[in-house]
Design an enzyme around this catalytic site. Sequence first.
Site, short mmCIF file in Angstrom:
data_model
loop_
_atom_site.label_atom_id
_atom_site.label_comp_id
_atom_site.label_asym_id
_atom_site.label_seq_id
_atom_site.Cartn_x
_atom_site.Cartn_y
_atom_site.Cartn_z
N ASP A 48 -5.81 11.14 9.00
CA ASP A 48 -6.89 10.47 7.43
C ASP A 48 -8.58 10.98 7.79
O ASP A 48 -8.81 10.14 9.02
CB ASP A 48 -6.07 9.74 7.63
CG ASP A 48 -6.12 8.86 6.07
OD1 ASP A 48 -7.12 8.52 5.51
OD2 ASP A 48 -5.28 8.27 5.87
N ASP B 153 -10.53 9.86 2.94
CA ASP B 153 -10.26 8.39 2.39
C ASP B 153 -11.49 7.90 1.19
O ASP B 153 -12.87 8.72 1.76
CB ASP B 153 -10.81 7.53 2.94
CG ASP B 153 -9.94 6.10 3.20
OD1 ASP B 153 -8.93 5.26 2.17
OD2 ASP B 153 -11.36 4.99 3.26
N GLU C 175 -8.90 11.93 -1.64
CA GLU C 175 -8.27 10.26 -2.08
C GLU C 175 -9.86 10.15 -3.56
O GLU C 175 -11.05 9.71 -3.09
CB GLU C 175 -8.36 9.17 -1.52
CG GLU C 175 -7.44 8.05 -2.22
CD GLU C 175 -8.11 6.29 -1.78
OE1 GLU C 175 -7.09 6.12 -1.82
OE2 GLU C 175 -8.95 6.85 -0.64
N ASP D 279 -0.40 2.96 -0.12
CA ASP D 279 -1.36 1.70 -1.62
C ASP D 279 -0.56 1.02 -2.57
O ASP D 279 -1.22 0.59 -3.40
CB ASP D 279 -2.62 1.91 -1.85
CG ASP D 279 -3.43 2.54 -0.48
OD1 ASP D 279 -3.00 1.39 0.93
OD2 ASP D 279 -4.42 3.36 -0.28
C1 NOJ Z 1 -8.23 3.85 0.53
C2 NOJ Z 1 -7.23 3.83 1.80
O1 NOJ Z 1 -5.77 4.44 1.84
C3 NOJ Z 1 -6.87 2.04 1.57
O2 NOJ Z 1 -5.98 1.60 2.15
C4 NOJ Z 1 -8.03 1.57 2.11
O3 NOJ Z 1 -7.81 0.23 2.36
C5 NOJ Z 1 -9.36 2.29 1.65
N1 NOJ Z 1 -9.14 3.43 1.06
C6 NOJ Z 1 -10.69 1.48 2.12
O4 NOJ Z 1 -10.76 2.25 3.06
#
Ligand code: NOJ
Length: 543
Positions: A98, A200, A242, A317
């Site tokens: 990540d 991310d 993402e 998430d």
């Molecule tokens: C996306 C991540 O998947 C999530 O878990 C995180 O809280 C936010 N980005 C901030 O890094």
Amino acid sequence: MEKKWWHSSVVYQVYPRSFQDSNGDGIGDLRGIIQRLDYLAELGIDVIWLSPVYQSPNDDNGYDISDYQAISPEFGTMEDMERLIEEARKRNIRMVMDLVVNHTSDEHPWFIEAQKGRDNAFRDFYIWRDPAEDGGLPNELLSVFSGPAWEFDENSGQYYLHLYSKKQPDLNWENPEVREQIWNMMNFWLEKGIGGFRMDVIDTIGKVPDELITTNGPKLHDYLQEMNQRTFGNYDVLTVGETWGATPEIAKLYSDPDREELSMVFQFEHIGLDQQPDKPKWDTKPLDFIELKAVFTKWQTELDGKGWNSLFWNNHDIPRIVSNWGDDSEEYRVVSAKMFATFLHLLKGTPYIYQGEEIGMINTPVSSIEEIDDIESKNMYHERIAQGCDPQAILASINKKGRDNSRRPMQWDATVHAGFTSGTPWLALNPLYREINVAADYLKEDSIFKHYQKLIQLRKEHELVVWGEYRELLPEDPQLYVYERSYNGETWLVVINFYGTTAVYKDPSRQADSIILSNYMNSGMELSNLMLRPYEAVVYQLS
Ligand code: NOJ
């Protein structure tokens, strides 16, 4: 399109805190993952996406990093990480790390320095603004985790930007020194032999806060091209961004191979279909199935030949799909979990499996906010309570959309704490772990695990699954999702009954030659009048 190994790969996401504890401290760790590599190899996956394991004060469970080049002691050591990369490699599994570079932790040395004053050499690593004329916030930007995106710093009399928690200050990507440090850090990991990066909230690095632009800023793609050139472009790796708000047009900017940016992105259009438009994710509405199909078809067709799709239902998430859009009752959990798997894994793109999905793990409703760990849920709860909302209604939203649903420890067996830990788990397990666990699922001939195994095998053995052309039939049908995949004169038909009632499919123009996969015994063969049982999902070879 030039064929790459990741086009035909299946990725498995490990959320390390909750996967496998090896030392009894109640927190999953790297050695625990190593212990479970044979399990993952048996499932057949090619890649592990590992959620952050770096040093972090854990305000947002590792997505707030205080040292990008150190492993958090609760997960192990750098030696453990190197061993994990090596042991995975022996099993032909690549490790995707990540990459969290929109922000750091406020405990990162760069921020500690930056906070020392306006003249500090690291000041410009972050985004500082003077108060507005009335002394208030610089502007109305909001944090994703509730409240303003600006936090006042007493020492310097300025505000800093944090799109997430106030312990996650945003990096200033405009500063070439920031980028240089990030390229060095990425190369450090690439040299260790990792298989790529999951990036991310990468769509926010080009933000222009003064113009209230957070995602898809003007310099975003310049930065990604620079990143590609300076780091992973020299390696044969998978990169996935993402990107919550991506449209197919935007996704092509990232993933068109000619542009040399990323392999693919996660787009979330399907995930948001049970949310009220332009409202926070907590304000839900019933899913419109016709819209769901239209969204999948749009992405399948628009990226075809010009980009690449990531395919997923779940991650750390997002709540468990089998609970939210399927049926997690004893009667239908297994068939509906397999239905979602079939629906997704026969599409064109790279599928991602989130830990526990392969055994049909489900959501874990809570009855009080004290049972919740996730900062996003907690902040929203307190914000809405302060606004006078009904606590029960807020908890109902958390039970539906909260992130702890997917973060409960992995259910390995029916022993105490499901074999996840011998200590006290950092987050309580789902109370049904004695029924729903790897050991129990595994014993069954018709297990969900075996269904995933077969789907992964199909992708490995048939180029049609990877490269075949996609065509949807019956876009207006309110219950069935039917699509074809064709390649080199061969056609497969995927017939999905998305709901818990029976349905009939009538297609006199097509003939089934054989059944490649089904989630029921004795699925029908007569396409001219095909009866489908609740959540039945069948893949036919057409003659
Ligand atoms: C996306 C991540 O998947 C999530 O878990 C995180 O809280 C936010 N980005 C901030 O890094």
